[in-house]
Design a protein around this motif. Structure first.
Motif, mmCIF file in Angstrom:
data_model
loop_
_atom_site.group_PDB
_atom_site.id
_atom_site.type_symbol
_atom_site.label_atom_id
_atom_site.label_comp_id
_atom_site.label_asym_id
_atom_site.label_seq_id
_atom_site.Cartn_x
_atom_site.Cartn_y
_atom_site.Cartn_z
ATOM 1 N N THR A 1 36.305 24.307 -6.737
ATOM 2 C CA THR A 1 34.893 24.369 -7.134
ATOM 3 C C THR A 1 34.076 25.154 -6.121
ATOM 4 O O THR A 1 33.209 25.945 -6.505
ATOM 5 N N THR A 2 34.363 24.984 -4.840
ATOM 6 C CA THR A 2 33.636 25.723 -3.803
ATOM 7 C C THR A 2 33.857 27.225 -3.958
ATOM 8 O O THR A 2 32.908 28.010 -3.893
ATOM 9 N N LYS B 1 37.952 20.187 -4.740
ATOM 10 C CA LYS B 1 36.784 20.644 -3.991
ATOM 11 C C LYS B 1 36.927 22.109 -3.566
ATOM 12 O O LYS B 1 35.961 22.869 -3.613
ATOM 13 N N SER C 1 29.836 25.138 -0.922
ATOM 14 C CA SER C 1 30.234 23.743 -1.082
ATOM 15 C C SER C 1 29.044 22.936 -1.598
ATOM 16 O O SER C 1 27.959 23.001 -1.035
ATOM 17 N N PHE D 1 29.618 19.517 -2.550
ATOM 18 C CA PHE D 1 29.980 18.107 -2.419
ATOM 19 C C PHE D 1 29.933 17.632 -0.978
ATOM 20 O O PHE D 1 30.150 18.397 -0.048
ATOM 21 N N LYS E 1 41.027 17.187 -2.583
ATOM 22 C CA LYS E 1 40.843 18.345 -1.704
ATOM 23 C C LYS E 1 40.993 19.645 -2.500
ATOM 24 O O LYS E 1 40.163 20.551 -2.379
ATOM 25 N N ILE F 1 32.661 11.050 -6.165
ATOM 26 C CA ILE F 1 32.351 12.162 -5.270
ATOM 27 C C ILE F 1 30.879 12.506 -5.464
ATOM 28 O O ILE F 1 30.442 12.771 -6.584
ATOM 29 N N THR G 1 27.334 14.800 -4.503
ATOM 30 C CA THR G 1 26.893 16.119 -4.059
ATOM 31 C C THR G 1 26.266 15.985 -2.669
ATOM 32 O O THR G 1 25.871 14.885 -2.261
#
Length: 160
Positions: A114-115, A111, A121, A123, A108, A37, A39
């Motif tokens: 973390t967001t 992400k 976001s 990534f 998913k 993944i 950034t």
């Protein structure tokens, strides 16, 4: 008129985009998966790699990312690099009463968490996956992840 042309060009780009997943493969099946993944725009947000021993010094974002990597069920090996992460995920089906999430669902969720924690976001929209086919493939990938910090300047995602 110009707006319609722009939309048409945009649709053309989407139509020509490479498919992310292996066609007709069930990503909920048991097995090992190699995931990368990146950034957004391959920005160096996650860590610095310093010294001859390639010591990883995580940023505040990198610490959050690592926290949520460790929460992914089935993480077998991982490394946080300055602008990407590599993971080996072991996927195991649940019992007949509770099925396991697919690899895509796990990424998913990672992400989203973390967001929410970071507040934005960081990534890219998608991720790279490779279905690990056998023990030799697994060992090659495990070694690649292990040595990735030492070879950062040679990495295809390297940006000065």
């Amino acid at each position: 008129m110009k707006r319609n042309t722009e939309k048409s060009n945009y649709k053309m780009v989407l139509l020509n985009r490479k498919a992310n997943r292996l066609k007709n493969f069930d990503y909920s099946t048991d097995g090992y998966y190699f995931i990368t993944i990146c950034t957004n725009n391959k920005q160096k947000l996650l860590c610095d790699i310093v010294g001859d021993d390639a010591h990883i010094v995580p940023t505040k974002y990198g610490k959050i990312v690592e926290k949520y990597i460790l929460s992914i069920k089935g993480i077998d090996k991982y490394v946080v690099m300055p602008n990407h992460i590599h993971l080996i995920i072991k996927n195991e089906n649940g019992t007949m009463w509770a099925s396991s999430p697919t690899v895509s669902q796990k990424i998913k969720s990672f992400k989203i968490l973390t967001t929410k924690s970071i507040g934005k976001s960081i990534f890219q929209r998608s991720f790279y996956d490779h279905i690990i086919r056998d023990e030799n493939d697994y060992l090659r990938i495990w070694e690649y992840i292990e040595n990735n910090p030492l070879k950062w300047s040679e990495d295809k995602y390297y940006i000065e």
